[in-house]
Enzyme design. Structure first.
Site, PDB file in Angstrom:
ATOM      1  N   ASN A   8       0.773  -1.413   0.467  1.00 46.51           N
ATOM      2  CA  ASN A   8       0.144  -0.073  -0.058  1.00 46.51           C
ATOM      3  C   ASN A   8       0.951   1.107   0.058  1.00 46.51           C
ATOM      4  O   ASN A   8       1.999   1.588   0.963  1.00 46.51           O
ATOM      5  CB  ASN A   8      -1.130  -0.152   1.349  1.00 46.51           C
ATOM      6  CG  ASN A   8      -2.021   1.697   1.451  1.00 46.51           C
ATOM      7  OD1 ASN A   8      -1.463   2.353   0.654  1.00 46.51           O
ATOM      8  ND2 ASN A   8      -2.525   1.300   2.477  1.00 46.51           N
ATOM      9  N   LYS A  10       0.249   4.465  -0.174  1.00 48.89           N
ATOM     10  CA  LYS A  10      -0.162   4.982   0.530  1.00 48.89           C
ATOM     11  C   LYS A  10      -0.126   6.436  -1.229  1.00 48.89           C
ATOM     12  O   LYS A  10       0.144   6.500  -1.568  1.00 48.89           O
ATOM     13  CB  LYS A  10       0.049   5.509   1.590  1.00 48.89           C
ATOM     14  CG  LYS A  10      -0.173   3.759   2.724  1.00 48.89           C
ATOM     15  CD  LYS A  10      -0.279   4.605   3.730  1.00 48.89           C
ATOM     16  CE  LYS A  10      -0.440   3.239   4.696  1.00 48.89           C
ATOM     17  NZ  LYS A  10      -0.285   2.739   6.103  1.00 48.89           N
ATOM     18  N   HIS A  99      -9.611   1.017   4.425  1.00 46.30           N
ATOM     19  CA  HIS A  99      -8.294   0.730   5.741  1.00 46.30           C
ATOM     20  C   HIS A  99      -8.799   2.545   6.162  1.00 46.30           C
ATOM     21  O   HIS A  99      -9.303   3.319   6.474  1.00 46.30           O
ATOM     22  CB  HIS A  99      -7.389   1.971   4.356  1.00 46.30           C
ATOM     23  CG  HIS A  99      -5.969   1.939   4.907  1.00 46.30           C
ATOM     24  ND1 HIS A  99      -5.434   2.323   5.986  1.00 46.30           N
ATOM     25  CD2 HIS A  99      -4.836   1.232   4.924  1.00 46.30           C
ATOM     26  CE1 HIS A  99      -4.330   2.595   6.319  1.00 46.30           C
ATOM     27  NE2 HIS A  99      -3.750   1.430   5.937  1.00 46.30           N
ATOM     28  N   GLU A 101      -6.940   4.379   8.078  1.00 45.27           N
ATOM     29  CA  GLU A 101      -6.790   6.086   6.979  1.00 45.27           C
ATOM     30  C   GLU A 101      -8.296   7.008   7.307  1.00 45.27           C
ATOM     31  O   GLU A 101      -7.941   8.485   7.217  1.00 45.27           O
ATOM     32  CB  GLU A 101      -5.692   6.384   6.750  1.00 45.27           C
ATOM     33  CG  GLU A 101      -4.180   5.789   7.466  1.00 45.27           C
ATOM     34  CD  GLU A 101      -2.901   5.945   6.871  1.00 45.27           C
ATOM     35  OE1 GLU A 101      -2.739   5.831   5.098  1.00 45.27           O
ATOM     36  OE2 GLU A 101      -2.109   4.984   7.571  1.00 45.27           O
ATOM     37  N   GLU A 169      -5.714  -5.270  10.688  1.00 46.44           N
ATOM     38  CA  GLU A 169      -4.373  -4.312  11.158  1.00 46.44           C
ATOM     39  C   GLU A 169      -4.959  -3.142  12.418  1.00 46.44           C
ATOM     40  O   GLU A 169      -5.527  -2.384  11.850  1.00 46.44           O
ATOM     41  CB  GLU A 169      -4.206  -3.137   9.502  1.00 46.44           C
ATOM     42  CG  GLU A 169      -4.289  -3.694   8.140  1.00 46.44           C
ATOM     43  CD  GLU A 169      -3.413  -3.001   7.660  1.00 46.44           C
ATOM     44  OE1 GLU A 169      -2.368  -2.605   6.794  1.00 46.44           O
ATOM     45  OE2 GLU A 169      -4.279  -1.579   7.149  1.00 46.44           O
ATOM     46  N   GLY A 175       2.357   2.185  10.667  1.00 45.84           N
ATOM     47  CA  GLY A 175       3.397   2.744  11.069  1.00 45.84           C
ATOM     48  C   GLY A 175       3.905   3.877  11.953  1.00 45.84           C
ATOM     49  O   GLY A 175       4.706   4.408  11.766  1.00 45.84           O
ATOM     50  N   SER A 213       3.553  -2.552  10.551  1.00 49.54           N
ATOM     51  CA  SER A 213       4.582  -2.714  10.477  1.00 49.54           C
ATOM     52  C   SER A 213       5.523  -3.943  10.318  1.00 49.54           C
ATOM     53  O   SER A 213       6.489  -4.346  10.878  1.00 49.54           O
ATOM     54  CB  SER A 213       5.081  -2.381  11.995  1.00 49.54           C
ATOM     55  OG  SER A 213       4.641  -0.833  12.358  1.00 49.54           O
TER      56      SER A 213
HETATM   57  P1  PGA Z   1       2.116   0.413   7.565  1.00 52.26           P
HETATM   58  O1  PGA Z   1       0.944   0.742   7.206  1.00 52.26           O
HETATM   59  O2  PGA Z   1       3.332  -0.873   7.143  1.00 52.26           O
HETATM   60  O3  PGA Z   1       3.254   1.325   7.363  1.00 52.26           O
HETATM   61  O4  PGA Z   1       2.926   0.079   9.000  1.00 52.26           O
HETATM   62  C1  PGA Z   1       0.448  -0.821   7.095  1.00 52.26           C
HETATM   63  C2  PGA Z   1      -0.651  -0.181   6.073  1.00 52.26           C
HETATM   64  O5  PGA Z   1      -1.592   0.593   6.671  1.00 52.26           O
HETATM   65  O6  PGA Z   1      -0.933  -0.548   5.364  1.00 52.26           O
END
Ligand code: PGA
Length: 250
Positions: A8, A10, A99, A101, A169, A175, A213
């Site tokens: 992803n 982003k 997601h 976010e 997640e 992140g 992560s």
């Molecule tokens: P990350 O993000 O691997 O940077 O923690 C995962 C995601 O948001 O899908």
């Protein structure tokens, strides 16, 4: 079943960086083709880079690609939105929906996620439906109930083992560098499998990804767990080396 290793991206990369990233991923697989025996790779760039990624993927079947979201509407006066049909016409295989976010910064609800997933299915693509608890929900031991509710409310009737992937997640792990422990991941993925069994036939064949992560150095343990059928990777998917490094552990 093959593990799904999904990147992803982003809202990252310049156009040039995006072109290099996909080219380097393809080269990385070329050098280690046994990855494809156990893993399916896909990348989800920003919409605007889909044509460049499609072009780069045109001569290989090493990786597919998808989008990070789609509109809940078919077409019309929805400024800034991109429909599932447009994504299908852009040759997307997957669309991430729900997601955290999007849920957090754009107020997306399970009901909206369900409509989006249905649009993805109607356009013959697969939905990667994201679920996960916040830190305070976990501290209050609410995580299993929250995730169950998210799944039951976000899954459209059209969901089946071929067109649906669940991504667990935990919001606090995205992140942040904090990874859920192997025991927590195992327990939650087993729980998700049970929830899916209550809801649909073919539940045992639905891939359940872990995200939050994921890095090459924790991928082996996470991807080795039963009911962890792949990973959704943010930060570490922005470097071909680490994305391929994770896929090697599939
Ligand atoms: P990350 O993000 O691997 O940077 O923690 C995962 C995601 O948001 O899908």
């Amino acid at each position: 079943m093959k593990k799904l290793i999904a990147g992803n991206w982003k809202m990252n990369c310049s156009l040039d960086e995006a072109k290099h990233l996909i080219a380097n991923i393809i080269n990385g697989v070329d050098e280690c083709q046994e990855i494809l025996d156990r893993a399916e790779l896909t990348v989800c760039p920003p919409y605007i880079y889909l044509p460049a990624v499609r072009h780069a993927c045109a001569t290989t079947d090493y990786t597919s690609f998808g989008a990070q979201d789609c509109s809940a509407h078919d077409n019309g006066a929805y400024t800034g939105e991109v429909s599932a049909s447009m994504l299908d016409q852009s040759a997307c295989k997957y669309v991430i929906v729900g997601h955290s976010e999007r849920r957090q910064f754009h107020g997306e609800t399970d009901q909206l996620v369900q409509v989006k997933a249905k649009k993805v299915h109607e356009n013959n693509m697969s939905a990667i439906i994201c679920v996960g608890e916040t830190e305070s929900q976990r501290l209050g031991n609410l995580e299993k109930g929250i995730v169950k509710e998210q799944i039951l409310n976000s899954l459209p009737q059209s969901a089946n083992e071929n067109n649906t992937v669940i991504a667990y997640e935990p919001v606090w792990a995205i992140g942040t560098g904090k990874v859920a422990s192997a025991d927590d991941v195992r327990e939650m993925h087993d729980h998700i499998r049970e929830v899916l069994r209550e809801r649909m036939s073919g539940a045992d064949k639905v891939r359940i990804l872990y995200g939050g992560s994921v890095k090459p150095d924790n991928a082996e343990e996470l991807l080795g767990l039963e009911n962890v059928n792949g990973a959704l990777i943010g930060g570490a998917s922005l470097k071909a080396e680490s994305f391929i490094g994770i896929a090697k552990h599939a």
